[in-house]
Every structure is written in C-alpha cells, then in structure tokens.
Scaffold this motif. Structure first.
Motif, PDB file in Angstrom:
ATOM      1  N   TYR A  88       0.869  -1.182   0.000  1.00 35.75           N
ATOM      2  CA  TYR A  88       0.000   0.000   0.000  1.00 35.75           C
ATOM      3  C   TYR A  88       0.897   1.220   0.000  1.00 35.75           C
ATOM      4  N   VAL A  89       0.553   2.225  -0.813  1.00 33.72           N
ATOM      5  CA  VAL A  89       1.360   3.444  -0.916  1.00 33.72           C
ATOM      6  C   VAL A  89       0.444   4.660  -0.843  1.00 33.72           C
ATOM      7  N   THR A  90       0.808   5.624   0.003  1.00 35.61           N
ATOM      8  CA  THR A  90       0.075   6.882   0.050  1.00 35.61           C
ATOM      9  C   THR A  90       1.019   8.027   0.375  1.00 35.61           C
ATOM     10  N   ASP A  91       0.706   9.180  -0.149  1.00 34.84           N
ATOM     11  CA  ASP A  91       1.380  10.415   0.215  1.00 34.84           C
ATOM     12  C   ASP A  91       0.812  10.884   1.556  1.00 34.84           C
ATOM     13  N   GLY A  92       1.392  11.939   2.105  1.00 31.22           N
ATOM     14  CA  GLY A  92       0.861  12.498   3.339  1.00 31.22           C
ATOM     15  C   GLY A  92       1.956  12.936   4.276  1.00 31.22           C
ATOM     16  N   GLY A  93       1.546  13.387   5.451  1.00 29.35           N
ATOM     17  CA  GLY A  93       2.496  13.784   6.480  1.00 29.35           C
ATOM     18  C   GLY A  93       2.719  12.638   7.448  1.00 29.35           C
ATOM     19  N   ASP A  94       2.802  12.962   8.732  1.00 29.94           N
ATOM     20  CA  ASP A  94       2.928  11.933   9.766  1.00 29.94           C
ATOM     21  C   ASP A  94       1.556  11.290   9.962  1.00 29.94           C
ATOM     22  N   LEU A  95       1.417  10.042   9.588  1.00 27.44           N
ATOM     23  CA  LEU A  95       0.125   9.353   9.644  1.00 27.44           C
ATOM     24  C   LEU A  95      -0.013   8.445  10.864  1.00 27.44           C
ATOM     25  N   SER A  96       1.007   8.439  11.727  1.00 29.57           N
ATOM     26  CA  SER A  96       0.987   7.507  12.857  1.00 29.57           C
ATOM     27  C   SER A  96      -0.137   7.806  13.838  1.00 29.57           C
ATOM     28  N   GLY A  97      -0.538   9.068  13.946  1.00 28.27           N
ATOM     29  CA  GLY A  97      -1.610   9.437  14.862  1.00 28.27           C
ATOM     30  C   GLY A  97      -2.896   9.776  14.150  1.00 28.27           C
ATOM     31  N   SER A  98      -3.027   9.345  12.898  1.00 23.54           N
ATOM     32  CA  SER A  98      -4.218   9.631  12.102  1.00 23.54           C
ATOM     33  C   SER A  98      -5.333   8.652  12.438  1.00 23.54           C
ATOM     34  N   VAL A  99      -6.542   9.152  12.606  1.00 23.75           N
ATOM     35  CA  VAL A  99      -7.677   8.258  12.851  1.00 23.75           C
ATOM     36  C   VAL A  99      -7.900   7.319  11.667  1.00 23.75           C
ATOM     37  N   HIS A 100      -7.499   7.757  10.477  1.00 18.87           N
ATOM     38  CA  HIS A 100      -7.683   6.928   9.289  1.00 18.87           C
ATOM     39  C   HIS A 100      -6.675   5.784   9.221  1.00 18.87           C
ATOM     40  N   PHE A 101      -5.439   6.041   9.644  1.00 22.88           N
ATOM     41  CA  PHE A 101      -4.346   5.109   9.377  1.00 22.88           C
ATOM     42  C   PHE A 101      -3.835   4.344  10.598  1.00 22.88           C
ATOM     43  N   ALA A 102      -4.065   4.831  11.804  1.00 21.92           N
ATOM     44  CA  ALA A 102      -3.430   4.234  12.988  1.00 21.92           C
ATOM     45  C   ALA A 102      -3.751   2.751  13.147  1.00 21.92           C
ATOM     46  N   ALA A 103      -5.006   2.370  12.966  1.00 21.50           N
ATOM     47  CA  ALA A 103      -5.381   0.961  13.151  1.00 21.50           C
ATOM     48  C   ALA A 103      -4.707   0.073  12.109  1.00 21.50           C
ATOM     49  N   GLY A 104      -4.706   0.507  10.857  1.00 23.87           N
ATOM     50  CA  GLY A 104      -4.078  -0.279   9.804  1.00 23.87           C
ATOM     51  C   GLY A 104      -2.578  -0.408   9.987  1.00 23.87           C
ATOM     52  N   ILE A 105      -1.931   0.664  10.413  1.00 26.37           N
ATOM     53  CA  ILE A 105      -0.492   0.620  10.667  1.00 26.37           C
ATOM     54  C   ILE A 105      -0.188  -0.374  11.777  1.00 26.37           C
ATOM     55  N   ALA A 106      -0.974  -0.324  12.856  1.00 24.38           N
ATOM     56  CA  ALA A 106      -0.763  -1.249  13.975  1.00 24.38           C
ATOM     57  C   ALA A 106      -0.924  -2.700  13.534  1.00 24.38           C
ATOM     58  N   LEU A 107      -1.938  -2.975  12.724  1.00 27.89           N
ATOM     59  CA  LEU A 107      -2.152  -4.335  12.211  1.00 27.89           C
ATOM     60  C   LEU A 107      -0.956  -4.810  11.395  1.00 27.89           C
ATOM     61  N   CYS A 108      -0.516  -3.953  10.483  1.00 26.72           N
ATOM     62  CA  CYS A 108       0.569  -4.346   9.579  1.00 26.72           C
ATOM     63  C   CYS A 108       1.869  -4.574  10.344  1.00 26.72           C
ATOM     64  N   ARG A 109       2.158  -3.738  11.309  1.00 31.99           N
ATOM     65  CA  ARG A 109       3.368  -3.922  12.104  1.00 31.99           C
ATOM     66  C   ARG A 109       3.319  -5.251  12.856  1.00 31.99           C
ATOM     67  N   ALA A 110       2.183  -5.522  13.489  1.00 34.19           N
ATOM     68  CA  ALA A 110       2.071  -6.753  14.279  1.00 34.19           C
ATOM     69  C   ALA A 110       2.103  -7.997  13.397  1.00 34.19           C
ATOM     70  N   ALA A 111       1.638  -7.863  12.156  1.00 37.38           N
ATOM     71  CA  ALA A 111       1.625  -9.004  11.239  1.00 37.38           C
ATOM     72  C   ALA A 111       2.995  -9.276  10.642  1.00 37.38           C
ATOM     73  N   GLY A 112       3.941  -8.314  10.803  1.00 39.95           N
ATOM     74  CA  GLY A 112       5.286  -8.509  10.280  1.00 39.95           C
ATOM     75  C   GLY A 112       5.573  -7.822   8.965  1.00 39.95           C
ATOM     76  N   CYS A 113       4.691  -6.907   8.545  1.00 41.61           N
ATOM     77  CA  CYS A 113       4.936  -6.148   7.319  1.00 41.61           C
ATOM     78  C   CYS A 113       6.071  -5.145   7.537  1.00 41.61           C
ATOM     79  N   VAL A 114       6.619  -4.648   6.436  1.00 39.99           N
ATOM     80  CA  VAL A 114       7.607  -3.572   6.485  1.00 39.99           C
ATOM     81  C   VAL A 114       6.851  -2.254   6.348  1.00 39.99           C
ATOM     82  N   VAL A 115       6.991  -1.374   7.332  1.00 41.23           N
ATOM     83  CA  VAL A 115       6.214  -0.139   7.393  1.00 41.23           C
ATOM     84  C   VAL A 115       7.157   1.054   7.513  1.00 41.23           C
ATOM     85  N   THR A 116       7.137   1.946   6.515  1.00 44.31           N
ATOM     86  CA  THR A 116       7.939   3.175   6.568  1.00 44.31           C
ATOM     87  C   THR A 116       7.165   4.305   5.909  1.00 44.31           C
ATOM     88  N   GLY A 117       7.762   5.498   5.943  1.00 44.91           N
ATOM     89  CA  GLY A 117       7.266   6.602   5.143  1.00 44.91           C
ATOM     90  C   GLY A 117       7.672   6.408   3.698  1.00 44.91           C
TER      91      GLY A 117
END
Length: 265
Positions: A203-232
């Motif tokens: 998944y690829v998106t532009d944007g600023g810091d999305l770690s505290g976004s209501v839209h992205f926080a849950a998905g980021i947490a899922l992907c990290r816990a599942a073992g995905c590679v997550v960066t800006g």
C-alpha cells in the motif's frame, strides 16, 4: 448492572467497538442519508456520525478513563489521559455514499491494540500490539502477509503534499512498476488490513505523519504486528517527521517500491 466488558483486554475492546460501528454502517447502507459538509469536497453522512456515537459508547463503557479522538466528534475525555483511542467510524465515505461497499471501521489505541472491521464481509482484523489475526464467524486466523498477489493499492485521494517531488499517480506510469505489480485503488484504509492479510502486496500513500491519524493508525498497527515492512515514502520511520506511508508484505517488495518512489538509499 454487570459490566459486559469486564475482563476484556484492549484488543477485544477495539474489536467490539469496531464491530458495533460496522453494524450501524451495514444497517444504514443504501439509504438516502443526510450529509454534513466538511469543506474541500469532504463530507460526513448520518452513518458516519451514528457509527461514531455507537463506537464511543462502547469505549466509554469499557474504558471510561481513556481519552478519545473521533473523526467526527473530535477530542473527548481527560486531557491528561495517557491513553487515547483513535476512531474513524467509516473510512470510505465517498464510496459508501454512492453505494460502494469498500469501506472500513477503524478503532485504535494509540501505540497499542487496534481493530479494523469490514462491515460487509463480516471480517474484523485485530491486534494486541504483538500479534495480528482476523476473526470471521467466530474463528480466529493469524494474519500472514505475502506479496504473491502482486497487487499494490495506491491512494490517489488529494491532498498531495509531496508534489511535485512525489506523486503516487506517477507510479502508474512507470514501466518497472507495471512489470512487477498490478495497481489497485480502493480509496479506503481497508487496503492496509488486506496487506496484513496477504490480499495485497503493498500500500502506498502520500501524506504527512500518519501515525496518529484516525484513518491510518489501526491499519499501521495491524501491519506492524503481522510482520509487514512499514515506513514513510522516503524510507524513514513512520511518526515524527515521517512523510506518507509505504507498507509492504516483505522486505523485497518494500525495497522495490522504495526504488520507484525515490526513497531508496
């Protein structure tokens, strides 16, 4: 009165809240709904608002001392609380408003448990911050990311803060991208849960810091816990001064995308 959430951990509370919101979204689907203009072409529907109210009711009952940040209602609870829930009651409002079922309900405890519910498949993807799994029809299955599909979701919704240096749409015109991947645009962060579940390679998106976004926080947490590679999109860690998001099922896929977005090296 017996507290129905007694003994539930944060992951189960997140799942219960997300599923409660998803039930509202599913029940109101297909109706002519009142819209609330939010400016810039964005709007909320009555379903967004009712779903958020339902989610907040669950969180307030289950964790009365926690703060909440809701997309529609803003901040609630004690300002000094060390725990804050991030709530996106209907991610994909534009889809939903025209009768498209590609939507998600996102509930995340900042830096902790999270859940993403698909109102129409009946799936809820959840994490306790260490492990990630999907629940459907009462059965739990561990999430297993894989790049086998070669499908990459590219978020093309404005704004585009990275332009002209980075525009997600430019990926679609790159010969090396279309040789290795097949682009998809679903316009909901349900796509992040799909990366964690092996239904998408990245998944690829532009944007600023999305770690505290209501839209992205849950998905980021899922992907990290599942073992995905997550960066800006620049390869930097998400959070702080990070820009946008590149989430990949594995390191090889991530490196390929970095070479195409200008974030490699």
């Amino acid at each position: 009165m017996i507290d129905s959430y007694t003994g539930r951990d944060d992951a189960e509370v997140a799942a219960a809240a997300a599923l409660a919101g998803a039930e509202v979204v599913r029940a109101m689907y297909g109706r002519r709904l009142t819209r609330v203009d939010k400016g810039g072409g964005d709007f909320a529907t009555a379903a967004d608002i009712e779903a958020e109210e339902t989610i907040l009711a669950v969180l307030h009952e289950a964790r009365p001392d926690d703060a909440v940040l809701g997309e529609e209602s803003g901040r609630q609870g004690a300002a000094g609380s060390v725990r804050q829930w991030l709530v996106d009651p209907l991610c994909g409002t534009l889809n939903y408003a025209v009768g498209n079922m590609l939507v998600a309900v996102n509930v995340a405890l900042r830096d902790g448990a999270a859940a993403v519910a698909d109102p129409f498949s009946g799936e809820v993807f959840l994490t306790d911050g260490r492990n990630a799994w999907v629940r459907q029809d009462g059965a739990d299955t561990r999430l297993a990311p894989t790049s086998a599909t070669r499908l990459v979701d590219v978020n093309l919704d404005p704004p585009f803060p990275g332009a002209p240096g980075f525009r997600a749409v430019d990926l679609l015109a790159r010969p090396d991208f279309v040789e290795r991947f097949r682009p998809r645009v679903v316009s909901t962060t349900l796509a992040l849960a799909w990366v964690a579940a092996g239904k998408r390679a990245a998944y690829v998106t532009d944007g600023g810091d999305l770690s505290g976004s209501v839209h992205f926080a849950a998905g980021i947490a899922l992907c990290r816990a599942a073992g995905c590679v997550v960066t800006g999109i620049d390869g930097a860690p998400v959070g702080g001064s990070g820009r946008g998001l590149v989430v990949a099922a594995d390191a090889e896929t991530h490196q390929l995308l970095m070479s195409m977005t200008g974030g490699a090296g």
